[in-house]
Design a protein around this motif. Structure first.
Motif, PDB file in Angstrom:
ATOM      1  N   CYS A 137       0.856  -1.189   0.000  1.00 14.90           N
ATOM      2  CA  CYS A 137       0.000   0.000   0.000  1.00 14.90           C
ATOM      3  C   CYS A 137       0.893   1.240   0.000  1.00 14.90           C
ATOM      4  O   CYS A 137       2.029   1.195   0.487  1.00 14.90           O
ATOM      5  N   GLY A 138       0.400   2.330  -0.594  1.00 14.48           N
ATOM      6  CA  GLY A 138       1.168   3.573  -0.573  1.00 14.48           C
ATOM      7  C   GLY A 138       2.313   3.565  -1.557  1.00 14.48           C
ATOM      8  O   GLY A 138       2.303   2.841  -2.560  1.00 14.48           O
ATOM      9  N   CYS A 148      -1.569   3.498  -3.893  1.00 16.56           N
ATOM     10  CA  CYS A 148      -2.912   3.651  -3.330  1.00 16.56           C
ATOM     11  C   CYS A 148      -2.859   4.244  -1.921  1.00 16.56           C
ATOM     12  O   CYS A 148      -1.807   4.242  -1.287  1.00 16.56           O
ATOM     13  N   HIS A 149      -3.992   4.758  -1.502  1.00 13.83           N
ATOM     14  CA  HIS A 149      -4.194   5.180  -0.112  1.00 13.83           C
ATOM     15  C   HIS A 149      -3.069   6.102   0.378  1.00 13.83           C
ATOM     16  O   HIS A 149      -2.477   5.875   1.438  1.00 13.83           O
ATOM     17  N   HIS A 174      -1.913  -4.251   2.658  1.00 12.65           N
ATOM     18  CA  HIS A 174      -3.318  -4.589   2.902  1.00 12.65           C
ATOM     19  C   HIS A 174      -3.331  -5.979   3.523  1.00 12.65           C
ATOM     20  O   HIS A 174      -2.564  -6.847   3.124  1.00 12.65           O
ATOM     21  N   PRO A 254      -7.254  -0.991  -5.490  1.00  9.85           N
ATOM     22  CA  PRO A 254      -7.031  -0.091  -4.349  1.00  9.85           C
ATOM     23  C   PRO A 254      -6.897   1.375  -4.750  1.00  9.85           C
ATOM     24  O   PRO A 254      -7.314   2.262  -4.009  1.00  9.85           O
TER      25      PRO A 254
HETATM   26 ZN   LIG Z   1      -3.548   0.767  -0.236  1.00 11.15          ZN
END
Ligand SMILES: [Zn+2]
Length: 551
Positions: A137-138, A148-149, A174, A254
């Motif tokens: 993530c990221g 994402c995120h 995640h 995502p």
């Molecule tokens: Zn993410």
């Protein structure tokens, strides 16, 4: 009249392959085995499920290259009913250890080929590790999806208070098929990656991008960086990012998450989290000192471990912040692991004494999961004080008793996450054998491994891309949208009791309906979040077990 009915019946049979008179049902025979194969010295067995009595019949092990029958086994000792199959048998071909490719044949029915050789598990642990890249993530260079995120977290929740403040907890992984991030499972998974590397730096040295850092350490650093961000002010941790609304907004990549800019984080702390967190950081500090030569990062990790561990007597036993998932039942095994890793990094005997006390208080946990890690602490302690190996042995003795009570040799009854606990049993034997040299539980380990790779009622390898018939329809949106999931590892069959509590509506007709039993069910269906969801903790366990099978 009877002749007429017979004629009519033959006609019906031709047209519809069915007939009410049904002169004799065709026997159904299924041969279940590890679809990848066996190391030369392994116990090598397959299981036959049959609707027909095969007493006295011959089954053959055949060389795939020249189709020569190299072993003939007479079937006897019907082991009893399994589901719709009245006759079940185990065939043992352990005496064959000549490297090669083989299949099993009964009458004209042939299985897919499998191998007997060293090195047949090459690539499996690498693939299982790649799954973590999909989970990233990221700004972490994720696989199969975009960054994402990037605003994690957009608010903070502390008890009943909502703090309208952002806090940087971008990155990490995640957890599973959803996009929630948990400190408890991230710490466990990071620990397992580091533990694997430390356990055997040669077997876990794979460096696919050739940057002179083993891939497993690169992946662990994703976890470590996120965990360090989770150190919140005033003796608190970020324990979870995003809430259960994540499960209700549909299947999406995502980067397309409609909740991408609405992801609160929860603040909490507990002895359980302190234990696994400080264990991971203390172990990381040694690796980043000796292997990576990055002393600033190593110091940061060790300081975090020392700081958090020192808070342990001032915090609740179990962290209960977040949305109620991954709640530990106990903290003692995790604190013992934290203490022994701190001892190994600092050589301060106070940590060793506390590790001993916590481990003796925790005793054997008779299980394996993200929450049941006593055997890791017992292994580390057992290298210094051998009696701690007995706690692992107690676990294995219990698993072995269960193994003898079921056709497939499972060391546990079906649960939610059966496959992960089964590989945890294999892991515990690997550790126990390293401590003691005792090979008593080797068949237990092999049966757990073989179950995962196809020696199960459904004839499925639960690891995507490995075996002749493997799980494809994971409960995992990226996998569904991108039509692939490297290293995807299903949670596996669960008890009917569990599945009956959740009325999961499947997407497609259950192709395994013949193999479901009163005891357990598995569905390769993307809607089944109980039996078919992969998790970072499952893969972290599997990486260790399959990485160790390399020579
Ligand atoms: Zn993410």
């Amino acid at each position: 009249m009877i002749r007429l009915k017979l004629l009519f019946c033959i006609l019906l049979n031709v047209l519809f392959n069915s007939c009410s008179m049904n002169l004799k049902a065709e026997p159904e025979i299924y041969i279940r085995f590890n679809q990848i194969g066996f190391l030369p010295d392994d116990f090598k067995t397959a299981i036959i499920l049959s609707t027909y009595n095969l007493e006295g019949k011959q089954i053959f092990l055949v060389n795939s290259k020249n189709e020569k029958k190299i072993l003939s086994i007479q079937l006897n000792n019907n082991l009893g009913v399994y589901g719709d199959f009245s006759y079940t048998y185990i065939v043992d071909f352990s005496i064959i250890n000549t490297p090669g490719e083989y299949f099993i044949q009964y009458s004209r029915q042939k299985t897919s080929s499998f191998r007997i050789n060293e090195g047949i598990y090459y690539g499996l642990a690498d693939s299982l590790l790649q799954f973590f890249r999909v989970q990233r993530c990221g700004y972490t260079d994720p696989l199969l999806h975009k960054i994402c995120h990037i605003s994690d977290a957009t608010g903070l929740i502390y008890g009943k208070n909502v703090i309208n403040k952002t806090f940087d907890v971008t990155g990490g992984w995640h957890d599973a098929g959803d996009y929630i991030k948990f400190l408890n499972t991230t710490a466990f998974s990071t620990y397992m990656l580091l533990f694997s590397y430390e356990y055997d730096p040669v077997k876990f040295s794979s460096d696919r991008n050739k940057n002179n850092v083993p891939d497993i350490l690169e992946e662990a650093k994703v976890g470590l960086d996120w965990m360090l961000r989770c150190l919140y002010e005033k003796n608190k941790l970020i324990t979870q990012v995003q809430d259960l609304r994540d499960h209700d907004v549909g299947w999406r990549l995502p980067e397309d998450d409609p909740l991408g800019y609405d992801r609160p984080a929860f603040i909490g702390i507990g002895k359980n989290l302190i234990g696994i967190y400080s264990a991971t950081m203390a172990l990381a500090s040694r690796i980043w000192t000796s292997k990576i030569n990055y002393p600033e990062f190593a110091d940061k990790c060790l300081n975090a471990a020392v700081y958090l561990y020192a808070l342990k007597d001032k915090v609740p036993d179990i962290d209960s912040s977040g949305t109620g998932m991954y709640l530990d039942k106990t903290f003692k095994g995790k604190l013992s692991l934290g203490a022994i890793e701190l001892y190994l990094s600092t050589k301060k005997t106070v940590y060793l004494q506390e590790a001993v006390d916590y481990a003796d208080s925790a005793k054997s946990d008779y299980w394996w999961s993200w929450g049941d890690v006593n055997s890791l602490a017992d292994y580390k302690l057992g290298k210094i004080i051998p009696r701690f190996g007995n706690y692992i042995k107690n676990n294995l003795e219990e698993f072995n008793k269960t193994k003898k009570k079921n056709l497939f040799g499972k060391g546990i009854d079906f649960t939610w996450g059966t496959n992960v606990t089964m590989l945890g049993i294999a892991l515990q034997n690997i550790l126990y054998k390293k401590l003691t040299g005792d090979t008593k539980f080797d068949s237990l380990e092999i049966y757990q491994r073989d179950f995962i790779l196809g020696r199960n009622a459904w004839g499925v390898s639960f690891i995507n891309g490995f075996g002749s018939n493997y799980t494809k329809n994971f409960h995992h949106p990226i996998s569904f949208i991108k039509r692939k999931l490297p290293g995807g590892f299903a949670a596996g069959p669960a008890s009917n009791e569990i599945l009956n509590k959740y009325k999961i509506v499947l997407e497609k007709k259950d192709k395994f309906y013949k193999f479901q039993s009163d005891e357990s069910i598995y569905r390769d269906d993307r809607m089944d979040y109980i039996t078919n969801e992969p998790t970072i903790t499952g893969n972290a366990t599997a990486v260790f077990v399959f990485g160790n099978l390399l020579k």
